[in-house]
Design an enzyme around this catalytic site. Structure first.
Site, PDB file in Angstrom:
ATOM      1  N   GLY A   3     -41.714 -10.361 -32.757  1.00 25.20           N
ATOM      2  CA  GLY A   3     -41.931  -9.325 -33.803  1.00 25.20           C
ATOM      3  C   GLY A   3     -40.176  -9.165 -34.218  1.00 25.20           C
ATOM      4  O   GLY A   3     -39.519  -9.830 -33.811  1.00 25.20           O
ATOM      5  N   ARG A  59     -49.572 -12.846 -27.400  1.00 26.19           N
ATOM      6  CA  ARG A  59     -50.734 -13.479 -27.748  1.00 26.19           C
ATOM      7  C   ARG A  59     -50.081 -15.006 -28.228  1.00 26.19           C
ATOM      8  O   ARG A  59     -50.794 -15.944 -28.333  1.00 26.19           O
ATOM      9  CB  ARG A  59     -51.273 -12.802 -29.160  1.00 26.19           C
ATOM     10  CG  ARG A  59     -52.398 -13.493 -29.690  1.00 26.19           C
ATOM     11  CD  ARG A  59     -53.071 -12.785 -30.873  1.00 26.19           C
ATOM     12  NE  ARG A  59     -52.039 -12.330 -31.942  1.00 26.19           N
ATOM     13  CZ  ARG A  59     -51.527 -13.254 -32.910  1.00 26.19           C
ATOM     14  NH1 ARG A  59     -52.185 -14.483 -33.202  1.00 26.19           N
ATOM     15  NH2 ARG A  59     -50.839 -12.836 -33.811  1.00 26.19           N
ATOM     16  N   ARG A  60     -48.918 -14.828 -28.913  1.00 28.28           N
ATOM     17  CA  ARG A  60     -48.075 -16.215 -29.090  1.00 28.28           C
ATOM     18  C   ARG A  60     -46.723 -16.007 -28.607  1.00 28.28           C
ATOM     19  O   ARG A  60     -46.262 -14.889 -28.473  1.00 28.28           O
ATOM     20  CB  ARG A  60     -48.216 -16.557 -30.595  1.00 28.28           C
ATOM     21  CG  ARG A  60     -47.419 -15.554 -31.595  1.00 28.28           C
ATOM     22  CD  ARG A  60     -47.964 -15.986 -33.047  1.00 28.28           C
ATOM     23  NE  ARG A  60     -47.366 -14.420 -33.844  1.00 28.28           N
ATOM     24  CZ  ARG A  60     -46.142 -14.615 -34.643  1.00 28.28           C
ATOM     25  NH1 ARG A  60     -45.249 -15.632 -34.232  1.00 28.28           N
ATOM     26  NH2 ARG A  60     -45.678 -13.838 -35.195  1.00 28.28           N
ATOM     27  N   LEU A  84     -43.916  -4.075 -29.004  1.00 25.28           N
ATOM     28  CA  LEU A  84     -45.450  -4.324 -29.753  1.00 25.28           C
ATOM     29  C   LEU A  84     -45.786  -3.506 -30.576  1.00 25.28           C
ATOM     30  O   LEU A  84     -45.909  -2.411 -30.249  1.00 25.28           O
ATOM     31  CB  LEU A  84     -46.305  -5.005 -28.658  1.00 25.28           C
ATOM     32  CG  LEU A  84     -47.454  -5.378 -29.120  1.00 25.28           C
ATOM     33  CD1 LEU A  84     -47.596  -6.480 -30.012  1.00 25.28           C
ATOM     34  CD2 LEU A  84     -48.473  -5.365 -27.878  1.00 25.28           C
ATOM     35  N   GLY A  85     -46.081  -3.806 -31.688  1.00 33.02           N
ATOM     36  CA  GLY A  85     -46.612  -2.837 -32.611  1.00 33.02           C
ATOM     37  C   GLY A  85     -47.028  -3.605 -34.069  1.00 33.02           C
ATOM     38  O   GLY A  85     -46.929  -4.710 -34.045  1.00 33.02           O
ATOM     39  N   TYR A  94     -50.187   6.666 -38.546  1.00 30.50           N
ATOM     40  CA  TYR A  94     -49.048   5.945 -38.066  1.00 30.50           C
ATOM     41  C   TYR A  94     -48.259   6.796 -36.813  1.00 30.50           C
ATOM     42  O   TYR A  94     -48.221   6.503 -35.448  1.00 30.50           O
ATOM     43  CB  TYR A  94     -48.020   5.318 -38.750  1.00 30.50           C
ATOM     44  CG  TYR A  94     -47.110   4.391 -38.322  1.00 30.50           C
ATOM     45  CD1 TYR A  94     -47.454   3.035 -38.096  1.00 30.50           C
ATOM     46  CD2 TYR A  94     -45.818   4.684 -38.156  1.00 30.50           C
ATOM     47  CE1 TYR A  94     -46.474   2.355 -37.492  1.00 30.50           C
ATOM     48  CE2 TYR A  94     -44.893   3.893 -37.468  1.00 30.50           C
ATOM     49  CZ  TYR A  94     -45.247   2.883 -37.241  1.00 30.50           C
ATOM     50  OH  TYR A  94     -44.188   1.679 -36.739  1.00 30.50           O
ATOM     51  N   LYS A 107     -48.219   6.572 -32.626  1.00 25.10           N
ATOM     52  CA  LYS A 107     -47.120   6.379 -31.923  1.00 25.10           C
ATOM     53  C   LYS A 107     -46.767   7.562 -30.806  1.00 25.10           C
ATOM     54  O   LYS A 107     -46.545   7.475 -29.569  1.00 25.10           O
ATOM     55  CB  LYS A 107     -46.034   6.334 -32.612  1.00 25.10           C
ATOM     56  CG  LYS A 107     -45.788   5.155 -33.618  1.00 25.10           C
ATOM     57  CD  LYS A 107     -45.745   3.895 -32.958  1.00 25.10           C
ATOM     58  CE  LYS A 107     -45.743   2.583 -33.848  1.00 25.10           C
ATOM     59  NZ  LYS A 107     -45.409   1.411 -33.254  1.00 25.10           N
ATOM     60  N   LEU A 142     -35.912   0.243 -40.316  1.00 27.74           N
ATOM     61  CA  LEU A 142     -35.282  -1.054 -39.684  1.00 27.74           C
ATOM     62  C   LEU A 142     -34.668  -1.741 -41.148  1.00 27.74           C
ATOM     63  O   LEU A 142     -35.484  -1.955 -42.036  1.00 27.74           O
ATOM     64  CB  LEU A 142     -36.384  -1.535 -39.126  1.00 27.74           C
ATOM     65  CG  LEU A 142     -36.980  -1.232 -37.796  1.00 27.74           C
ATOM     66  CD1 LEU A 142     -37.793  -2.170 -36.942  1.00 27.74           C
ATOM     67  CD2 LEU A 142     -35.667  -0.699 -36.979  1.00 27.74           C
ATOM     68  N   ARG A 157     -42.564  -4.583 -44.772  1.00 31.90           N
ATOM     69  CA  ARG A 157     -43.043  -3.091 -45.046  1.00 31.90           C
ATOM     70  C   ARG A 157     -42.542  -2.519 -46.313  1.00 31.90           C
ATOM     71  O   ARG A 157     -41.296  -2.543 -46.384  1.00 31.90           O
ATOM     72  CB  ARG A 157     -42.972  -2.365 -43.856  1.00 31.90           C
ATOM     73  CG  ARG A 157     -43.712  -2.865 -42.724  1.00 31.90           C
ATOM     74  CD  ARG A 157     -43.678  -2.106 -41.526  1.00 31.90           C
ATOM     75  NE  ARG A 157     -44.266  -2.427 -40.270  1.00 31.90           N
ATOM     76  CZ  ARG A 157     -44.289  -1.957 -39.078  1.00 31.90           C
ATOM     77  NH1 ARG A 157     -43.733  -1.023 -38.825  1.00 31.90           N
ATOM     78  NH2 ARG A 157     -44.948  -2.785 -38.069  1.00 31.90           N
TER      79      ARG A 157
END
Length: 272
Positions: free
Chosen positions: A22, A46-47, A90-91, A142, A146, A169, A178
Site C-alpha cells: 500500500g 493477498r499480493r 492495511l486499509g 470511514y 477505523k 497523506l 483519493r
C-alpha cells in the site's frame, strides 16, 4: 531474491507486516529492511512486493514473503511466523472497495482477523495505522470503521498496542488516488517552499501565518510516517520519546492503548 522459507532468525526481533504493497506500507517495508534492529521481516498479504521493486533495496535478504487468503486466515500460518511485532498498515476506501459492505470487510474484518491469527501468548507488540478522526461513535463510515477497528484490535489482548492517527497523506502515490488527498497536496505544492513543509513548522508558528498551525493536523509525508511507525515498533509504548505526544485511550471494558497523532508522528520521525 526474497526468501520463501519460515526459518526464524536466531537473534534480534522479527516483525510481521500486513499491507506492505500500500501507499504507506511500501515505505514501512523499506524502513524495516534497512534497520539493523530487525533480523527477519515477514511480508504477508493477498499480493506481495514484486521482485523488480526490491532490486537494490537494502536488507532484502531478511525478507520473507507470504501470500495469504484473508478469507482463510485459519490456515495461513501467520501464528507460525512467531513475530515479535505485528505491524498492520492495511486499509482501503469505500470507492476502492466498491461498496460499504466490502469496505467494512477489508478495512475492519480482515485487519482484526489477521491480527488475531498472528497473536501469540508472549509480550508481542501490535501497531496499527488508523486515521485522524477515528471514532467508533462517528456518523460517518470511514472514521467509524477505523474507530471500531481500533477497539477490535485492542480486545485481542496484545501486550502493547500502538495506534497511529495521521492526517492527510502527501505524496501517497496510491494506485487509485483519493480526491481529498490530491486536492490538499496540490494546495500544499502551491505554497512557497519556506512554508509548505509542515514538518518543519515549529509549535506556536508565526502570527503572520496562523493557518499553518492547522496544516500540521492535515498533512503527513508518507516517508516520515513510515519512519515513525518503524521507530515505535522498535521501542514500544513505554520507551516512546516525549515528542511523540502519545495519548492513552481507555475504552470502556477494554485495555488502554496508545495513540500517536499527526504532529507526534512528524516529530517522532526526526528522532535518532
Amino acid at each position: 531474491m526474497a526468501s520463501n522459507t519460515s526459518d526464524a532468525a536466531k537473534t534480534g526481533e522479527s516483525v510481521l507486516l500486513l499491507g506492505a504493497t500500500g501507499a504507506v506500507g511500501r515505505h514501512v517495508l523499506r524502513e524495516l529492511l534497512a534497520s539493523n534492529h530487525w533480523t527477519r521481516v515477514v511480508e504477508a498479504g493477498r499480493r506481495v512486493t514484486a521482485e523488480d521493486v526490491l532490486q537494490g533495496v537494502v536488507g532484502k535478504e531478511k525478507l520473507v514473503q507470504k501470500t495469504i487468503d484473508f478469507e482463510k486466515l485459519d490456515v495461513c500460518g501467520l501464528k507460525d511466523e512467531k513475530a515479535d511485532v505485528v505491524v498492520i498498515v492495511l486499509g482501503t476506501s469505500k470507492a476502492a472497495a466498491g461498496s460499504a459492505e466490502n469496505f467494512i470487510k477489508i478495512d475492519r474484518e480482515y485487519v482484526i482477523n489477521a491480527a488475531k491469527a498472528a497473536k501469540l501468548d508472549t509480550d508481542q507488540r501490535l501497531l496499527y495505522l488508523s486515521s485522524t478522526g477515528a471514532s467508533s461513535s462517528s456518523f460517518f463510515l470511514y472514521p467509524k470503521s477505523k474507530g471500531l477497528t481500533e477497539q477490535g484490535l485492542d480486545a485481542l489482548g496484545y501486550k502493547d498496542f500502538i495506534v497511529f492517527r495521521p492526517g492527510l497523506l502527501d505524496n501517497a502515490e496510491r494506485d487509485k488516488p483519493r480526491m481529498v488527498e490530491t486536492i490538499f497536496s496540490t494546495i500544499n505544492g502551491w505554497m512557497p517552499s519556506s512554508i509548505s513543509n509542515v514538518s518543519a513548522i515549529p509549535v506556536g508558528c508565526p502570527s503572520s501565518y496562523p493557518f499553518l498551525a492547522h496544516l500540521i493536523d492535515l498533512f503527513n509525508q508518507v516517508t516520515e510516517l513510515a519512519k515513525s511507525i518503524v521507530k515505535a515498533a522498535q521501542v514500544g509504548s513505554k520507551s516512546l520519546p516525549a515528542v511523540a505526544g502519545a495519548v492513552t485511550e481507555s475504552p470502556k471494558g477494554l485495555p488502554p492503548y496508545h495513540i500517536i497523532f499527526n504532529k507526534g508522528a512528524l516529530d517522532l520521525a526526526k528522532t535518532t
